[in-house]
Design a protein around this motif. Structure first.
Motif, short mmCIF file in Angstrom:
data_model
loop_
_atom_site.label_atom_id
_atom_site.label_comp_id
_atom_site.label_asym_id
_atom_site.label_seq_id
_atom_site.Cartn_x
_atom_site.Cartn_y
_atom_site.Cartn_z
N ALA A 24 0.82 -1.22 0.00
CA ALA A 24 0.00 0.00 0.00
C ALA A 24 0.86 1.27 0.00
O ALA A 24 1.91 1.31 0.65
CB ALA A 24 -0.93 0.00 1.21
N ARG A 26 0.72 5.87 -0.31
CA ARG A 26 0.02 7.15 -0.28
C ARG A 26 0.87 8.11 -1.12
O ARG A 26 2.00 8.42 -0.76
CB ARG A 26 -0.13 7.68 1.14
N ARG A 39 -3.56 10.41 -3.04
CA ARG A 39 -4.13 9.17 -3.56
C ARG A 39 -3.54 8.00 -2.78
O ARG A 39 -2.33 7.84 -2.74
CB ARG A 39 -3.82 9.00 -5.05
N GLU A 40 -4.39 7.21 -2.16
CA GLU A 40 -3.95 5.99 -1.48
C GLU A 40 -4.39 4.80 -2.33
O GLU A 40 -5.52 4.76 -2.82
CB GLU A 40 -4.57 5.90 -0.08
N TYR A 41 -3.46 3.84 -2.51
CA TYR A 41 -3.76 2.71 -3.38
C TYR A 41 -2.91 1.51 -3.01
O TYR A 41 -1.92 1.61 -2.30
CB TYR A 41 -3.54 3.09 -4.86
N SER A 121 -10.30 2.48 -8.39
CA SER A 121 -10.16 3.66 -7.53
C SER A 121 -9.07 3.51 -6.48
O SER A 121 -8.57 4.51 -5.97
CB SER A 121 -11.49 3.98 -6.85
N TYR A 122 -8.68 2.26 -6.15
CA TYR A 122 -7.66 2.10 -5.11
C TYR A 122 -6.73 0.91 -5.29
O TYR A 122 -6.05 0.51 -4.35
CB TYR A 122 -8.30 2.05 -3.71
N SER A 123 -6.65 0.34 -6.50
CA SER A 123 -5.75 -0.79 -6.69
C SER A 123 -5.27 -0.86 -8.13
O SER A 123 -5.99 -0.50 -9.06
CB SER A 123 -6.47 -2.10 -6.34
#
Length: 195
Positions: A24, A26, A39-41, A121-123
């Protein structure tokens, strides 16, 4: 098309977690209007999903499915067989390995359908969608700590479960879309023998 008015540019990146499976981050990004955002992903190695076609004794088409408990949602889910890519692994080899390990089936023919991005949106995850046919059943080789049931259903049964909300897994819903269009003749597949 010119997409420059939509592109975000990374300014900095911070590692939040490096686990056995997930990684993960940020990031701070510059938006198209010049302002900044966070953006966190999650970085994901990618995966495959297999739509195994199994004719029954009467010649009617069935698909091989799994029931597996998914801890994050605390539910037993109905899914097509799937699994993540190992580092440097060929995508078709991964599909063949996952089908055999999880279900015990080996296929004589394979066709790549396409790719899906389940959580954009997050991966970074992508899932390659493959069809398999000419199935023969052997022994499963489940990973340590992996528990799942294997069963088959008709496409009509699977479609009903999707419509009624019994199937909510995004990759399986997408697989049903592919299956409907392939069976109707709207989408063609390029079948090849197993390597």
């Amino acid at each position: 098309m010119d997409d420059r008015h939509l592109i975000e540019t990374q300014q900095s990146s911070e590692e939040l977690l490096k686990g056995r499976f997930l990684h993960a981050f940020r990031d701070t990004v510059r938006l198209p209007d010049g302002s900044s955002a966070v953006r966190e992903y999650v970085k994901h190695p990618g995966a495959v999903m297999i739509i195994p076609l199994l004719p029954d004794a009467a010649g009617e088409m069935r698909v091989v499915l799994e029931r597996q408990y998914r801890y994050p949602v605390k539910q037993v889910m109905i899914e097509f067989p799937a699994g993540k890519l190992d580092p440097g692994e060929d995508i078709l080899a991964c599909a063949q390995r996952e089908l055999q390990e999880e279900t015990g089936y080996r296929a004589t023919e394979w066709a790549r359908a396409g790719v899906l991005h389940p959580v954009i949106s997050y991966s970074t995850e992508f899932i390659e969608v493959w069809f398999a046919r000419g199935l023969t059943l052997g022994e499963r080789q489940l990973d340590e700590g992996e528990f799942l049931d294997v069963f088959s259903a008709t496409p009509a049964e699977l479609l009903q479960w999707c419509r009624e909300g019994q199937v909510t897994d995004a990759k399986t819903l997408t697989g049903m879309l592919w299956l409907q269009n392939v069976l109707s003749g709207a989408w063609a597949l390029d079948w090849r023998p197993a390597a």
